[in-house]
Write a protein that holds these residues in place. Structure first.
Motif, PDB file in Angstrom:
ATOM      1  N   MET A  99      10.115  22.805  85.567  1.00 50.84           N
ATOM      2  CA  MET A  99       9.519  21.938  86.157  1.00 50.84           C
ATOM      3  C   MET A  99       7.958  22.179  86.277  1.00 50.84           C
ATOM      4  SD  MET A  99       9.064  19.666  89.273  1.00 50.84           S
ATOM      5  CE  MET A  99       8.582  18.999  89.899  1.00 50.84           C
ATOM      6  N   ILE A 100       7.532  23.755  85.753  1.00 53.74           N
ATOM      7  CA  ILE A 100       6.646  24.083  86.432  1.00 53.74           C
ATOM      8  C   ILE A 100       5.426  23.619  84.847  1.00 53.74           C
ATOM      9  CG2 ILE A 100       5.266  26.570  85.747  1.00 53.74           C
ATOM     10  CD1 ILE A 100       7.159  27.736  87.917  1.00 53.74           C
ATOM     11  N   GLN A 128       3.383  14.879  97.802  1.00 54.30           N
ATOM     12  CA  GLN A 128       4.414  14.876  98.304  1.00 54.30           C
ATOM     13  C   GLN A 128       5.351  14.537  97.053  1.00 54.30           C
ATOM     14  OE1 GLN A 128       5.093  16.114 101.019  1.00 54.30           O
ATOM     15  NE2 GLN A 128       2.665  15.774 102.042  1.00 54.30           N
ATOM     16  N   ARG A 129       5.527  13.473  96.240  1.00 59.38           N
ATOM     17  CA  ARG A 129       6.546  13.331  95.889  1.00 59.38           C
ATOM     18  C   ARG A 129       6.841  14.832  95.102  1.00 59.38           C
ATOM     19  NH1 ARG A 129       5.709   7.790  92.602  1.00 59.38           N
ATOM     20  NH2 ARG A 129       7.520   7.859  91.563  1.00 59.38           N
ATOM     21  N   GLN A 130       5.789  15.751  94.592  1.00 64.71           N
ATOM     22  CA  GLN A 130       5.897  16.760  93.509  1.00 64.71           C
ATOM     23  C   GLN A 130       6.951  17.438  94.281  1.00 64.71           C
ATOM     24  OE1 GLN A 130       2.397  17.484  90.225  1.00 64.71           O
ATOM     25  NE2 GLN A 130       1.877  16.048  92.552  1.00 64.71           N
ATOM     26  N   VAL A 131       5.987  18.160  95.641  1.00 68.05           N
ATOM     27  CA  VAL A 131       6.780  18.826  96.339  1.00 68.05           C
ATOM     28  C   VAL A 131       7.513  18.421  96.746  1.00 68.05           C
ATOM     29  CG1 VAL A 131       6.693  19.380  98.623  1.00 68.05           C
ATOM     30  CG2 VAL A 131       4.508  19.282  97.628  1.00 68.05           C
ATOM     31  N   ASN A 161       2.966  25.233  97.425  1.00 69.44           N
ATOM     32  CA  ASN A 161       1.959  25.866  96.563  1.00 69.44           C
ATOM     33  C   ASN A 161       2.083  25.771  95.459  1.00 69.44           C
ATOM     34  OD1 ASN A 161       0.790  28.107  99.237  1.00 69.44           O
ATOM     35  ND2 ASN A 161       2.231  29.532  99.241  1.00 69.44           N
ATOM     36  N   LEU A 162       3.376  26.212  94.226  1.00 70.14           N
ATOM     37  CA  LEU A 162       3.373  25.688  93.515  1.00 70.14           C
ATOM     38  C   LEU A 162       2.708  24.793  92.784  1.00 70.14           C
ATOM     39  CD1 LEU A 162       7.230  26.131  92.729  1.00 70.14           C
ATOM     40  CD2 LEU A 162       5.438  27.161  91.438  1.00 70.14           C
ATOM     41  N   VAL A 163       2.651  23.494  93.482  1.00 74.23           N
ATOM     42  CA  VAL A 163       1.673  22.089  93.835  1.00 74.23           C
ATOM     43  C   VAL A 163       0.150  22.442  93.367  1.00 74.23           C
ATOM     44  CG1 VAL A 163       1.418  19.870  93.991  1.00 74.23           C
ATOM     45  CG2 VAL A 163       3.325  20.558  93.380  1.00 74.23           C
ATOM     46  N   LEU A 172       4.294  31.491  86.096  1.00 73.07           N
ATOM     47  CA  LEU A 172       5.558  31.648  86.968  1.00 73.07           C
ATOM     48  C   LEU A 172       5.829  32.608  87.996  1.00 73.07           C
ATOM     49  CD1 LEU A 172       6.801  30.543  82.981  1.00 73.07           C
ATOM     50  CD2 LEU A 172       7.826  30.344  84.925  1.00 73.07           C
ATOM     51  N   GLY A 173       4.832  33.729  86.924  1.00 73.38           N
ATOM     52  CA  GLY A 173       4.568  34.996  87.906  1.00 73.38           C
ATOM     53  C   GLY A 173       4.682  34.615  89.348  1.00 73.38           C
ATOM     54  N   TYR A 174       3.691  34.013  89.921  1.00 73.33           N
ATOM     55  CA  TYR A 174       3.709  33.751  92.009  1.00 73.33           C
ATOM     56  C   TYR A 174       5.322  32.993  91.620  1.00 73.33           C
ATOM     57  CZ  TYR A 174       4.070  30.650  95.942  1.00 73.33           C
ATOM     58  OH  TYR A 174       4.160  30.939  97.121  1.00 73.33           O
TER      59      TYR A 174
END
Length: 205
Positions: free
Chosen positions: A89-90, A128-131, A159-161, A188-190
């Motif tokens: 996903m990332i 919102q869709r990604q979250v 936060n990731l988005v 990936l670290g976060y």
């Protein structure tokens, strides 16, 4: 009056032409006359199919958002391990490089969203869709014990988005601040910190 099928074909052509010009020159440089000339039409003819240039760009935006979200929904869908799904996903949220056309298109159209509520609403939906996709992966990982979240699931997903958007914008700048590998490593670290899980791609296989 053009027949319905002909109208549909012509509208699709104009959307594709506008998409090409936005990617090549940027949305601020787009003019109705540019679209008409490349499509082999007069400006008045373009306005027969779209009442204004902003309406044409809304169609470009809708298609770009749908393509991006569909691709993200497919990322890691077949993976049963939530760790691998999260890594996939990332990766799907970052541009493939400075010339990633779809990401550049979305960033360019984001310029209009700063001033037009209709465009902004589409970007809210995109976010919102990604979250929601991230929330599903994170909840599944937490339920199986693979993840031990350091914050509530919605905050981690958001936060990731936002981090993806920020790194992606810098990757596609005329002079990139980050390359894809660096952005992926930082994301990936976060994610590893937020999930208390080793997400090293060399480990998560």
């Amino acid at each position: 009056m053009a027949r319905p099928k002909r109208q549909q074909e012509r509208r699709a052509q104009l959307v594709e032409v506008a998409r090409q010009i936005v990617v090549e020159r940027g949305v601020l440089a787009l003019r109705l006359t540019d679209v008409a000339k490349r499509a082999g039409l007069t400006p008045a003819s373009v306005l027969y199919y779209f009442s204004a240039l902003t309406d044409l760009l809304k169609e470009v935006q809708d298609q770009a958002v749908e393509r991006f979200c569909s691709a993200r929904a497919e990322a890691g869908r077949e993976e049963s391990d939530p760790r691998r799904r999260l890594v996939a996903m990332i990766r799907s949220g970052l541009p493939s490089g400075p010339d990633d056309e779809l990401c550049r298109l979305l960033y360019e159209l984001g310029t209009v969203a700063r001033h037009d509520p209709a465009y902004a609403a589409r970007y809210i939906d995109l976010c919102q869709r990604q979250v929601t996709l991230y929330v599903g992966i994170l909840e599944a990982g937490a339920a199986t014990g693979a993840f031990d979240l350091t914050d509530d699931v919605l905050s981690v997903a958001r936060n990731l988005v936002v981090l993806e958007d920020g790194y992606g914008l810098h990757i596609t700048m005329a002079v990139p601040t980050f390359d894809v590998a660096t952005a992926e490593r930082l994301l990936l670290g976060y994610a590893a910190t937020a999930t208390r899980c080793d997400l090293d791609p060399e480990v998560v296989r």
